[in-house]
Design an enzyme around this catalytic site. Structure first.
Site, PDB file in Angstrom:
ATOM      1  N   ASP A  18      49.534  46.069   5.175  1.00 18.35           N
ATOM      2  CA  ASP A  18      50.711  46.936   5.221  1.00 18.35           C
ATOM      3  C   ASP A  18      51.392  46.872   6.589  1.00 18.35           C
ATOM      4  O   ASP A  18      52.621  46.947   6.688  1.00 18.35           O
ATOM      5  CB  ASP A  18      50.310  48.394   4.972  1.00 18.35           C
ATOM      6  CG  ASP A  18      49.506  48.601   3.702  1.00 18.35           C
ATOM      7  OD1 ASP A  18      48.896  47.635   3.211  1.00 18.35           O
ATOM      8  OD2 ASP A  18      49.472  49.727   3.211  1.00 18.35           O
ATOM      9  N   GLU A  73      48.242  44.012  -7.751  1.00 16.84           N
ATOM     10  CA  GLU A  73      46.790  44.068  -7.930  1.00 16.84           C
ATOM     11  C   GLU A  73      46.378  44.373  -9.369  1.00 16.84           C
ATOM     12  O   GLU A  73      45.186  44.505  -9.650  1.00 16.84           O
ATOM     13  CB  GLU A  73      46.198  45.088  -6.957  1.00 16.84           C
ATOM     14  CG  GLU A  73      46.342  44.650  -5.514  1.00 16.84           C
ATOM     15  CD  GLU A  73      45.933  45.712  -4.518  1.00 16.84           C
ATOM     16  OE1 GLU A  73      45.646  45.366  -3.354  1.00 16.84           O
ATOM     17  OE2 GLU A  73      45.915  46.905  -4.885  1.00 16.84           O
TER      18      GLU A  73
END
Length: 770
Positions: free
Chosen positions: A358, A488
């Protein structure tokens, strides 16, 4: 969503106390200064549902991995930033009754996070079981001017009768983490010492041996006059306190000022921590609450002067963007290259407070544009300093010759994530780190970083990609098999378009960087080549991979395929989902999710965002129109990327809808998980949604392009950005945009297609071309 929260441009206000929302409010009203942070726990005892949280950056524990099936290559621990000794506590006894909002009747309650000044305030009136009614006001902050200092002002006024009040300010080292895998106690105590001269508790983490010293000092006032009531002390190795007993007449006010200094062995010698903590708290208490608060407020004022976004006409949007900016700077200030940014910051335990991709993919751009370039540089240095660990991580998986795989989750450079589909397969994180180097140099022109640090990282990452691909004779191309992309909800897929794209881009950028460094300094280039044993054969192999990488596409639809076989799935859109089944990650089996076409977050769109200049508007539009209806946005990182791309293709209404989703994700608790902590790293995406989305700001090597557009509800908005270390302000309204150069150098800009050099201190108005 907490119905007691109110909209205000500079404040988060909670009117009324509802215990079911308390843990969420503890997250939302958290305070920090980049080096430590504190959940909005009450100073007085609270026996209701609460998660105590005091956190110190860089202090962590290697909690033993808990998995059902161990696999070769798994890390043995998950690093966790710890709940540290509680420094805010002040037990209050009124008459013979302990003050506890869980057991008394709360007649009024108001909690305020003042984002402009960085303070947390609370006031309430409650009726105790004894019939005594009291009023309480508190204010606290952790200093942005002195990162090891916290201060509290706590006042009690009996409203209906004279009472005896016992106040017990304390430090408690007997703390636990709720997310401990095996219910381990992460701390052991070294010493607790309290007498008339000092009050200090020293604790040490098990295994990692971090020492933390917390010292406190308390000053008592009655109706604003200092008093010295008799007191007792409590002391053991885990808890120290002073116990003051005072008779208070109805209507009089007892005020406790509590000062704390929180020092760690990361910055101080172990054998002097107690002494230095006491010295510091003595100095800060002598300076006084108002003096400390003044310095703290000034730091916040200086920060807001260069990072604020002002929105006229939409108070909800205004509140939310300041909330996001505020928490980003509470979490990370960039003064220490050993620190990084956890997805929850200092607001909760989820994700362990560790570093994820991130930082490079989302947060770096925020700091590049709102702070001196040294802040972003320190984020890159954090990764450079972990390069050897990244090489070790790759070696554990069978890679050779200095290939580096940066960890998915880390505190010290070691991988500590233990889900195989993430740990072994979500390798696109390597590309995010390479892209961050490119973005930083492009933004700042700091080519010295490339020479001194960046090229080594790029070579090692490129060696990983070179070994991770294989040549497919059927496709006559290089392929990347068995990966998880940013989405994901797809595991162990072949040829994830984003992963293949960023891998080949990294190889190409490394080749270009090799030439750049050789041009800048032949001596330094030779030194690097020798250090990493680089040879020309490697470069030739990389060029071949770049020229022959495989990218899955569908020519009929005109879209890039998320991965091989994506269209084999039943093609549904999110409007076909039963609302009762949302979010699907809480209602579906993992098997069902994996077989579905639904997308957790931007995947193909993440690549289009990164490499937008490669694609024409219609290509971007087709991919957006195909993937957005299939995206459930169950990652906090998702909505911002889609919002930016919606702005790029001119879909301003959709961009605004997605902006609100990302901006108010925590305030409105969209995912019903704010009690676990805030989504700090996704908050940077909120900033990007305005500046790169609505503002259309893009940094190029020689200039800045801007194409501001105005959401329907907004009358105007303004933001700051930095370009080559020059500060620029942009204000957009219904007529167009005004660009103001706040620096000492000429800044070249292109606004609505018009190129202009803006002189220092000058502003230029550009009319919108619809």
């Amino acid at each position: 969503m907490n119905p007691n929260l109110r909209t205000d441009k500079w404040k988060i206000i909670e009117e009324g106390f509802d215990p079911q929302f308390n843990r969420a409010s503890e997250s939302i009203f958290s305070i920090g200064n980049g080096h430590m942070g504190q959940r909005a726990n009450f100073e007085e005892k609270y026996s209701g549902n609460s998660m105590q949280g005091s956190y110190i950056a860089g202090i962590y524990y290697p909690d033993k991995t808990r998995v059902g099936w161990w696999k070769n290559g798994y890390p043995e621990y998950f690093a966790k930033v710890l709940n540290s000794p509680n420094w805010i506590g002040i037990n209050i006894t009124v008459g013979n009754e302990i003050l506890d909002l869980e057991t008394c009747k709360v007649e009024s309650f108001r909690r305020i996070l003042d984002m402009k000044s960085g303070t947390l305030e609370r006031e309430f009136v409650c009726l105790l079981k004894s019939g005594i009614k009291i009023s309480v006001q508190s204010k606290r902050f952790v200093s942005m001017a002195d990162y090891e200092t916290g201060a509290i002002e706590y006042s009690i006024t009996p409203l209906n009768e004279d009472v005896n009040i016992i106040a017990e300010p304390y430090i408690d080292g007997d703390v636990v983490n709720e997310d401990s895998n095996y219910n381990e106690i992460f701390w052991k105590s070294v010493s607790g010492n309290i007498n008339s001269e000092k009050a200090v508790l020293v604790s040490i983490t098990r295994k990692t041996n971090f020492h933390v010293g917390v010292a406190m000092k308390s000053i008592m006032l009655l109706n604003d006059q200092i008093i010295s009531p008799e007191h007792n002390v409590t002391r053991n190795d885990k808890y120290i306190s002073r116990i003051y007993s005072t008779d208070i007449k109805k209507g009089n006010k007892l005020t406790i000022y509590k000062y704390a200094s929180i020092l760690s062995s990361e910055n101080h010698p172990v054998d002097r921590i107690a002494e230095l903590a006491v010295d510091k708290v003595n100095k800060t208490s002598t300076a006084g609450f108002e003096s400390l608060l003044k310095d703290h407020k000034q730091k916040w004022s200086d920060k807001w002067d260069e990072c604020d976004i002002i929105i006229d006409g939409d108070p909800s949007a205004q509140q939310s963007i300041r909330f996001n900016i505020f928490h980003l700077y509470q979490t990370y200030t960039g003064s220490d290259h050993r620190l990084n940014i956890g997805p929850k910051g200092f607001t909760g335990e989820k994700y362990g407070g560790s570093t994820y991709w991130d930082t490079e993919a989302f947060v770096l751009s925020f700091y590049l544009n709102t702070a001196d370039s040294g802040v972003a540089r320190n984020l890159l240095l954090y990764r450079y300093n972990h390069l050897e660990k990244a090489i070790e991580n790759a070696e554990k998986l069978g890679f050779e010759n200095g290939a580096a795989l940066y960890p998915m989750v880390t505190m010290n450079g070691e991988e500590c994530h233990n889900e195989w589909e993430i740990t072994f397969e979500e390798i696109h994180r390597n590309g995010a780190i390479a892209f961050a180097i490119y973005r930083y140099i492009n933004h700042t022109t700091d080519v010295n970083y490339l020479v001194d640090f960046g090229l080594e990282v790029l070579i090692s990452i490129s060696r990983f990609w070179c070994q991770r691909v294989n040549f497919s004779t059927i496709k006559s191309s290089y392929v990347i098999l068995g990966v998880t992309g940013p989405n994901e909800y797809e595991n162990n897929v072949n040829n994830n378009w984003y992963t293949n794209t960023i891998a080949s881009w990294t190889l190409q950028y490394t080749l270009e960087s090799l030439k750049s460094v050789e041009t800048i300094s032949k001596d330094k280039f030779r030194s690097i080549v020798e250090k990493v044993s680089f040879c020309n054969d490697e470069a030739e192999k990389w060029r071949d991979i770049v020229d022959n990488m495989y990218y899955p596409v569908d020519d009929e639809l005109g879209v890039f395929l998320q991965q091989d076989g994506y269209l084999d799935k039943e093609q549904l859109t999110t409007d076909m989902l039963d609302p009762k089944e949302r979010p699907i990650n809480q209602n579906w089996s993992w098997d069902r999710i994996l077989r579905s076409c639904f997308i957790k977050q931007a995947d193909v769109l993440q690549g289009i965002y990164n490499f937008e200049e490669r694609y024409d508007t219609e290509t971007i539009r087709r991919n957006f129109d195909f993937y957005e209806p299939r995206t459930v946005h169950e990652s906090s990182l998702s909505a911002s990327i889609y919002s930016i791309i919606a702005s790029t293709i001119g879909n301003i209404d959709k961009a605004y809808e997605l902006y609100l989703r990302t901006a108010r994700l925590d305030l409105d608790d969209y995912n019903s998980e704010v009690d676990e902590g805030l989504h700090i790293t996704s908050m940077a995406g909120t900033w990007l949604s305005i500046v790169e989305g609505f503002g259309g700001m893009r940094i190029k090597k020689e200039s800045v392009t801007l194409k501001p557009m105005l959401p329907e509800k907004w009358k105007s908005y303004s933001f700051y950005f930095r370009f080559h270390n020059n500060i620029v302000n942009v204000t957009a309204d219904s007529d167009g945009a005004t660009v103001t150069n706040l620096s000492q150098n000429i800044v070249p800009v292109e606004v609505y297609g018009i190129c202009e050099d803006i002189d220092p201190g000058r502003k230029k108005k550009f009319s919108r071309k619809d």
